[in-house]
Write a protein that holds these residues in place. Structure first.
Motif, PDB file in Angstrom:
ATOM      1  N   LEU B 133      60.514   0.598  14.689  1.00 41.07           N
ATOM      2  CA  LEU B 133      59.495  -0.218  14.169  1.00 41.07           C
ATOM      3  C   LEU B 133      58.805   0.404  12.997  1.00 41.07           C
ATOM      4  O   LEU B 133      58.662   1.583  12.926  1.00 41.07           O
ATOM      5  CB  LEU B 133      58.189  -0.351  15.110  1.00 41.07           C
ATOM      6  N   HIS B 134      58.699  -0.227  11.908  1.00 41.45           N
ATOM      7  CA  HIS B 134      58.065   0.029  10.591  1.00 41.45           C
ATOM      8  C   HIS B 134      56.483  -0.533  10.456  1.00 41.45           C
ATOM      9  O   HIS B 134      56.374  -1.620  10.594  1.00 41.45           O
ATOM     10  CB  HIS B 134      58.986  -0.275   9.485  1.00 41.45           C
ATOM     11  N   MET B 135      55.624   0.376  10.306  1.00 45.11           N
ATOM     12  CA  MET B 135      54.528   0.130  10.220  1.00 45.11           C
ATOM     13  C   MET B 135      53.848   0.891   8.831  1.00 45.11           C
ATOM     14  O   MET B 135      53.489   1.958   9.002  1.00 45.11           O
ATOM     15  CB  MET B 135      53.525   0.524  11.216  1.00 45.11           C
ATOM     16  N   GLY B 136      53.759   0.325   7.770  1.00 50.18           N
ATOM     17  CA  GLY B 136      53.609   0.919   6.674  1.00 50.18           C
ATOM     18  C   GLY B 136      54.744   1.822   6.189  1.00 50.18           C
ATOM     19  O   GLY B 136      55.939   1.623   6.316  1.00 50.18           O
ATOM     20  N   ASP B 137      54.169   3.334   6.089  1.00 53.64           N
ATOM     21  CA  ASP B 137      54.961   4.191   5.764  1.00 53.64           C
ATOM     22  C   ASP B 137      55.508   4.969   7.293  1.00 53.64           C
ATOM     23  O   ASP B 137      56.495   5.721   7.268  1.00 53.64           O
ATOM     24  CB  ASP B 137      54.381   5.279   4.885  1.00 53.64           C
ATOM     25  N   LEU B 138      54.834   4.685   8.234  1.00 56.96           N
ATOM     26  CA  LEU B 138      55.337   5.097   9.759  1.00 56.96           C
ATOM     27  C   LEU B 138      56.628   4.470  10.208  1.00 56.96           C
ATOM     28  O   LEU B 138      56.655   3.330  10.048  1.00 56.96           O
ATOM     29  CB  LEU B 138      54.116   4.874  10.578  1.00 56.96           C
ATOM     30  N   VAL B 139      57.274   5.220  10.657  1.00 59.41           N
ATOM     31  CA  VAL B 139      58.636   4.817  11.496  1.00 59.41           C
ATOM     32  C   VAL B 139      58.502   5.099  12.929  1.00 59.41           C
ATOM     33  O   VAL B 139      58.124   6.271  13.038  1.00 59.41           O
ATOM     34  CB  VAL B 139      59.940   5.498  10.767  1.00 59.41           C
TER      35      VAL B 139
END
Lengths: 346, 291
Positions: B133-139
């Motif tokens: 899941l990609h949340m902004g820069d977070l993976v």
């Protein structure tokens, strides 16, 4: 006056004969290098199992990371020799003291707690050392070789450097080590310390209330055990001429040492001797006959033996003799009673 | 951002550590027995899940439940048929012979698997592999997130079961004082069997949730069991919230230690913390037990 009858028991005769054969074995021209190697390993494991027995058997604290002290002994002695030029004959005692100090710290922390805490931390310590030695290229500026380990380069035959062309000198070193270790165990078992440890393992509260310093005696047992393990580890390193973290700080070696002691008879003098003398040749024989593909087979059999012994023979193989004697005694008693009854009826 | 990413990764692996350690801790707390084959049970669970995933069309998380059930039965049978016999012979409060027996069992399990399947690392091919899941820069890796959620739910469910249900009360009573519990009409042997079975069931669930992102090999169990031993001491033996907290702490130290220093330094920090806990709070962070 020494009673001659007491000295000539079957057990003493057997021990003398076995020791004589061991002492003369390398002299026989028919003895090959393989037999020497195998006997060396067997004697080394008898030595280690007996040393383990001091803490595992006499003091009742199972360790599954005892190879940690083997590794410490090997690394300290080899590094002292390579970088300090210190003869392994002196280096191994320094290594022993280092191992005993580390063991003492762990023991001091865990013996406050009852039960299995020492067992848990022994494995944690072993893993910690293995990971640390594999990851660090140097300690205090001296190279440790990381995961590859260290090699003791050949510098010609020398007694002080413990470097020999043939394995026969190591054979005699291991033989002497083994004899001294068994004698030391006998001494500890029959000394004040041995009786105190027996009292502690039987009932810690009762021993404590009678004024036995539990911490002191457990620490003494652990430190002497670690010291002996490290001494063996140092000689083993020079026997192999190369060491690396994985084979020195090895869980399987720890488990094997524990297993031999338990299978032979935990807390007895001859249990570890018997256990190692049976299980080391079994392992080597299986490795020779089944090869690398089935190299794990001996450990499967080790595991099965351990489970069977724990279930059906909790006091180890040594207790078979007691069981046999008890049965014979009972039969004799029954016979005597029968004879008596018969005579009464007459 | 890097720290937040590391924090999330740490929590996710920490959750799996917790669910494995909780099983060990429950067995240790109730029976005073250390199941030394705990890690090998995990390895076998992963192996079963791997093969079921390969040869059945089922979803990996359905397989996980099946493996959990299989391991529950395994634990129940192992305890009631074999270990109870060894245990009944022991008079000591913390029987050493059960530890030795399970150590032998663990050896047999890991080396049998090595002989039969070889020692190579095998990765299961599931539909969840590598999905994120990609949340902004977070993976956030999807299988890791699912594993974390299941782990927390499983630990919470166990805690509720132990605290609220009648049988949970019986288990807690036995762990506090087994002779008094027996006087209250609790069957000690059954409590032991159920506790042991729950412990191995949790390992089965962990094995199932691990396969989409962790490869299987004969010694994979020791990677987790060594950590579980530390987590049990850290959290306090028998303490369910303690094991959860301990698992998360170990996960955090590992990931942040690896970020700032190296992975091996992180392992050494975990060990030093273990020693510090034994020195200053030997009953563990969240245990009411007086040792």
């Amino acid at each position: 006056m020494i009673d001659k009858k007491k000295l000539l028991t079957p057990k003493n005769i057997l021990v003398t004969v076995v020791l004589l054969i061991l002492a003369l074995l390398p002299i026989f021209p028919t003895t090959g290098a393989y037999a020497i190697q195998l006997t060396c390993l067997t004697m080394l494991f008898i030595y280690w199992a007996s040393a383990y027995n001091i803490i595992g058997g006499f003091a009742g604290h199972t360790s599954l990371g005892h190879a940690c002290y083997v590794g410490i002994g090997a690394y300290v002695a080899v590094m002292l020799y390579l970088y300090g030029g210190i003869s392994p004959w002196i280096g191994m005692f320094i290594a022993g003291i280092v191992a005993a100090v580390i063991a003492g710290i762990i023991g001091y922390v865990t013996f406050h707690m009852r039960g299995s805490y020492y067992t848990l931390s022994s494995v944690a310590l072993l893993n910690c050392f293995r990971i640390a030695m594999a990851a660090s290229k140097e300690i205090f500026g001296f190279k440790t070789g990381g995961a590859v380990g260290l090699k003791i380069s050949w510098m010609g035959e020398s007694v002080s450097g413990m470097q020999f062309v043939s394995k026969v000198p190591f054979y005699y070193i291991f033989l002497v080590f083994m004899i001294l270790c068994v004698l030391l165990c006998w001494y500890i078992k029959n000394s004040k310390m041995g009786y105190y440890l027996a009292a502690i393992t039987t009932n810690q509260d009762a021993a404590s209330s009678l004024g036995v310093n539990i911490m002191q005696y457990k620490l003494m047992a652990l430190c002497s055990s670690a010291f002996l393990m490290a001494l063996g580890g140092a000689v083993y390193a020079f026997f192999l001429t190369s060491i690396d973290p994985l084979s020195m700080f090895n869980y399987d070696t720890s488990a094997r040492i524990m297993l031999m002691t338990v299978v032979g008879g935990l807390g007895t003098l001859w249990g570890p001797v018997l256990g190692a003398a049976l299980l080391v040749p079994l392992n080597e024989w299986m490795r020779a006959s089944f090869g690398a593909r089935l190299s794990g087979l001996s450990f499967v059999i080790y595991g099965i033996i351990l489970m069977l012994v724990v279930m059906f023979l909790p006091k180890g193989l040594v207790s078979l003799k007691d069981k046999y004697e008890k049965r014979r005694y009972e039969k004799q008693q029954a016979k005597e009673v029968a004879v008596k009854e018969a005579s009464v009826h007459e | 951002m890097l720290y937040l990413q590391t924090f999330i990764d740490a929590l996710m692996i920490g959750g799996v550590y917790s669910v494995i350690a909780v099983g060990l801790s429950l067995i240790f707390g109730v029976m005073r027995v250390i199941n030394w084959s705990h890690g090998e049970s995990l390895m076998v669970s992963m192996l079963i899940a791997l093969y079921m995933n390969q040869y059945t069309p089922l979803d990996p998380y359905v397989i996980m439940l099946i493996v959990g059930a299989v391991m529950f039965v395994y634990g129940y049978v192992l305890q009631s048929v074999v270990i109870s016999r060894i245990l009944s012979r022991e008079t000591d409060r913390e029987p050493i012979s059960c530890l030795l027996f399970t150590a032998g069992l663990g050896m047999v399990m890991s080396y049998s698997v090595q002989i039969i399947f070889g020692s190579k690392q095998v990765m299961a091919q599931t539909k969840y592999n590598g999905r994120a899941l990609h949340m902004g820069d977070l993976v956030v890796s999807l299988p890791k997130l699912i594993a974390f959620i299941i782990a927390v739910v499983a630990v919470a469910a166990l805690w509720t079961f132990l605290q609220k249900s009648e049988y949970g009360r019986a288990i807690r009573a036995t762990s506090q004082n087994r002779s008094v519990a027996t006087l209250m009409g609790i069957s000690e042997k059954r409590v032991y069997s159920v506790s042991f079975a729950i412990g191995t069931m949790l390992v089965g669930l962990a094995g199932g949730m691990l396969i989409p992102y962790f490869s299987v090999y004969p010694t994979v169990g020791s990677v987790f069991s060594n950590k579980s031993f530390i987590i049990v001491v850290l959290g306090g033996k028998g303490s369910v919230p303690g094991a959860l907290l301990g698992g998360l702490i170990v996960g955090l130290i590992e990931k942040f230690g690896a970020l700032f220093f190296s992975e091996s330094v992180a392992q050494i920090i975990v060990f030093l913390m273990f020693i510090a806990i034994l020195l200053f709070k030997p009953t563990g962070l969240l245990s009411k037990d007086k040792g």
